[in-house]
Scaffold this active site. Structure first.
Site, PDB file in Angstrom:
ATOM      1  N   THR A  35       0.088   8.900  -2.481  1.00 52.13           N
ATOM      2  CA  THR A  35       0.660   8.961  -3.835  1.00 52.13           C
ATOM      3  C   THR A  35       0.481  10.329  -4.480  1.00 52.13           C
ATOM      4  O   THR A  35       1.199  10.652  -5.434  1.00 52.13           O
ATOM      5  CB  THR A  35       0.037   7.881  -4.733  1.00 52.13           C
ATOM      6  N   ASP A  94       1.733   5.015   0.463  1.00 51.95           N
ATOM      7  CA  ASP A  94       1.232   6.155   1.218  1.00 51.95           C
ATOM      8  C   ASP A  94       1.213   7.416   0.360  1.00 51.95           C
ATOM      9  O   ASP A  94       2.179   7.721  -0.351  1.00 51.95           O
ATOM     10  CB  ASP A  94       2.122   6.370   2.452  1.00 51.95           C
ATOM     11  N   ARG A 147       0.869  -1.179   0.000  1.00 54.57           N
ATOM     12  CA  ARG A 147       0.000   0.000   0.000  1.00 54.57           C
ATOM     13  C   ARG A 147       0.908   1.231   0.000  1.00 54.57           C
ATOM     14  O   ARG A 147       1.749   1.383   0.873  1.00 54.57           O
ATOM     15  CB  ARG A 147      -0.910  -0.036   1.223  1.00 54.57           C
ATOM     16  N   GLU A 182      -2.929   5.073  -1.869  1.00 55.03           N
ATOM     17  CA  GLU A 182      -3.694   6.021  -1.052  1.00 55.03           C
ATOM     18  C   GLU A 182      -3.477   7.382  -1.678  1.00 55.03           C
ATOM     19  O   GLU A 182      -2.416   7.987  -1.545  1.00 55.03           O
ATOM     20  CB  GLU A 182      -3.214   6.038   0.397  1.00 55.03           C
TER      21      GLU A 182
END
Length: 595
Positions: free
Chosen positions: A285, A283, A281, A325
């Site tokens: 972006t 963080d 995942r 994200e």
């Protein structure tokens, strides 16, 4: 010059004849490797210059477990630096450790579930524990001790907040000082590998949060690594102009520099290859693809970096997932790289979490907008229901001025009836709307207040609110079609066909292929009053079995247990569907029907 005998790799490379070392320091005049194997003597192992600013040495005396640093001779004087690629460190400001990557992965043939069958549980290693000594952060081992709880809950993927070595003893993890090294307070790299293998044995995937939008900014040996910098900024690993600026410090990596791009790619691939994690995942972006977090000033090399990393992961690790994200409603994030997209498998969806939270937190029923709830249920990226991760709580949504949903609903009584009824109403939307559902640690037993990295979960509440835990477990079971009659909740198709603003009732139809054991009808009452004899449409005639009633007293003694039950749909058109039936539903409740 390059030497054909040089061993490939970066950092400390353990091999049968000792340890090879390689570091990138283009502005250094000379470099040596110093460590416990040579008495920290800079004359013992001078490094040879290679092309493009790389330096190399091979130390026959070095072995796994030895501590080391690089000694750089620069115009600014002698600089001692921790290896940027260090797989293990003694601390964020200590020494690098020669790490032996060998681990017994025998029997670990785990495969990530299809994305439409994922249930994610986000957790923070340091607080997901029941340690008596709350002064000490939790470890991977303490998470492993609770895997049975997560498996029974129905979770099949854990998303772990960042574990890269950070400054201090406690942190959310979004301040990585050494992105290749696993936080020692959590147990270090071997403990992470044991945890991943143990989770896989329980049928649970491990997804890892990575931070590439900034580094540090504290305890950052990368800062002016080889002495060079411009504008008094960070040097070779960072932008040296205004592009360095982020909300977390002036430490945005230079995405346009090949060596830095390789550094970040190598990190992403390391987690997948060496640690067997099942996905990443990314963080924030938006602070990789843009300068200031908005689309007004793009950062093209950041976008290209995301495409490159996702392309390589797709090529080398088919079936693993990457999640962005971004929270900027950007459909291009989850488009394939070949179509110009960033290539992510899914993304956190702000279009779901904010309206659903608002709907249950609003104090008065008339403030709950069914139109906004409908839009939250139906929204999708690129016409794919599972391009989004949906949730009512995450680490961001329960901190930074916000609190857990029960706390937001009833600040003076976060365990009371209103908090329990309306927070579980939000949870039911998470599990029944199209998307990949995600919970945040402790949500299933009404963890209150707000998230802090110094406060462990109160596991006594898991016992106190065992009925609420069961409610979450039942929702997960239905979402994953464990009993074979709710396949529709794993399907692509959704129709919100009933929306009554006065009664605050919304109903929607979920299906995959259609037909018996596939079609699911979800009815939600966002009003404080129960309803009897309430007529809605159904997609097919005949008996519809009630599979879930959030008002059941088994979930909480003070739930009303409103007499909802199975219904029989008759072939009379209603709500644009061919059939109709009358039902009863409790206040702030959700019913799930299937045939």
């Amino acid at each position: 010059m390059n030497d054909a005998a040089h061993i490939e790799g970066m950092g400390a490379i353990l091999h049968p004849g000792g340890v090879a070392f390689r570091v990138w320091a283009p502005h250094a005049r000379n470099v040596s490797v110093i460590g416990s194997f040579n008495g920290w003597d800079g004359t013992k192992h001078p490094m040879q210059s290679e092309d493009n600013g790389y330096w190399y040495a091979d130390a026959a005396q070095a072995k796994a477990g030895d501590e080391y640093k690089f000694l750089l001779f620069t115009e600014q004087g002698e600089l001692k630096r921790i290896d940027p690629y260090a797989r293990e460190v003694t601390g964020s400001t200590g020494n690098a450790i020669v790490h032996d990557p060998q681990f017994d992965w025998s029997g670990d043939d785990f495969q990530l579930a299809p994305w439409n069958e994922l249930v994610i549980y986000e957790l923070h290693v340091g607080t997901f524990n029941d340690e008596e000594d709350v002064k000490r952060a939790g470890e991977f081992a303490s998470v492993s001790a609770r895997l049975g709880h997560l498996k029974k809950l129905g979770v099949n993927a854990i998303q772990v907040m960042p574990v890269g070595e950070f400054a201090g003893e406690r942190s959310w993890g979004y301040n990585p000082a050494h992105i290749f090294s696993v936080e020692l307070n959590y147990g270090g790299p071997r403990a992470l590998k044991r945890f991943v293998k143990r989770a896989h044995e329980e049928g649970i995937a491990v997804l890892l949060d990575v931070v590439y939008n900034h580094l540090g900014p504290d305890d950052l040996d990368l800062w002016q690594f080889d002495g060079w910098r411009e504008n008094e900024r960070g040097g070779i690993y960072f932008y040296n102009d205004e592009r360095a600026i982020t909300p977390w410090g002036e430490t945005r990596p230079d995405y346009g520099r090949g060596e830095v791009r390789q550094f970040l790619l190598d990190n992403a691939l390391m987690w997948l290859e060496e640690f067997h994690v099942d996905g990443l995942r990314f963080d924030c972006t938006q602070f990789i693809r843009t300068v200031n977090g908005s689309d007004e000033e793009e950062l093209p090399e950041g976008w290209a970096l995301l495409q490159w990393i996702n392309s390589r992961i797709t090529e080398l690790f088919a079936g693993r997932i990457t999640i962005a994200e971004d929270l900027r409603n950007n459909i291009w994030l989850t488009k394939p790289v070949g179509a110009g997209g960033a290539g992510f498998g899914s993304q956190w969806d702000a279009m779901f979490v904010h309206p659903i939270r608002q709907a249950v937190i609003a104090p008065w029923d008339e403030q709950r907008s069914l139109a906004e709830i409908r839009d939250a249920i139906c929204y999708r990226y690129n016409d794919d229901a599972f391009d989004r991760v949906i949730y009512s709580e995450s680490h961001d949504e329960v901190a930074n001025g916000k609190a857990r949903v029960p706390q937001e609903i009833a600040p003076d009584d976060p365990k009371g009836w209103q908090a329990r009824k309306r927070s579980t109403l939000a949870a039911a939307m998470v599990f029944t709307a199209p998307g990949i559902p995600m919970l945040f640690q402790g949500q299933e037993f009404l963890e209150g207040e707000w998230f802090r990295d110094s406060v462990p979960l109160d596991w006594d509440q898991c016992v106190e609110f065992h009925g609420i835990v069961r409610l979450y477990r039942d929702l997960a079971r239905l979402r994953l079609n464990r009993d074979g009659f709710t396949r529709g909740l794993c399907g692509q198709f959704t129709e919100v066909y009933h929306q009554h603003e006065d009664s605050k009732v919304i109903a929607f139809h979920r299906w995959d292929q259609g037909g018996a054991s596939d079609q699911v009808v979800v009815v939600a009452n966002f009003h404080s009053e129960p309803l009897d004899g309430y007529v809605i449409g159904f997609p097919a005639e005949g008996a519809w079995k009630l599979r879930f009633n959030s008002d059941w007293q088994g979930y909480s003694d003070d739930f009303a247990g409103h007499p909802s039950g199975d219904v029989v749909a008759v072939p009379e058109p209603y709500d644009g569907l061919p059939c109709q039936a009358a039902l009863s539903i409790g206040s702030y409740s959700v019913l799930i029907f299937s045939q």
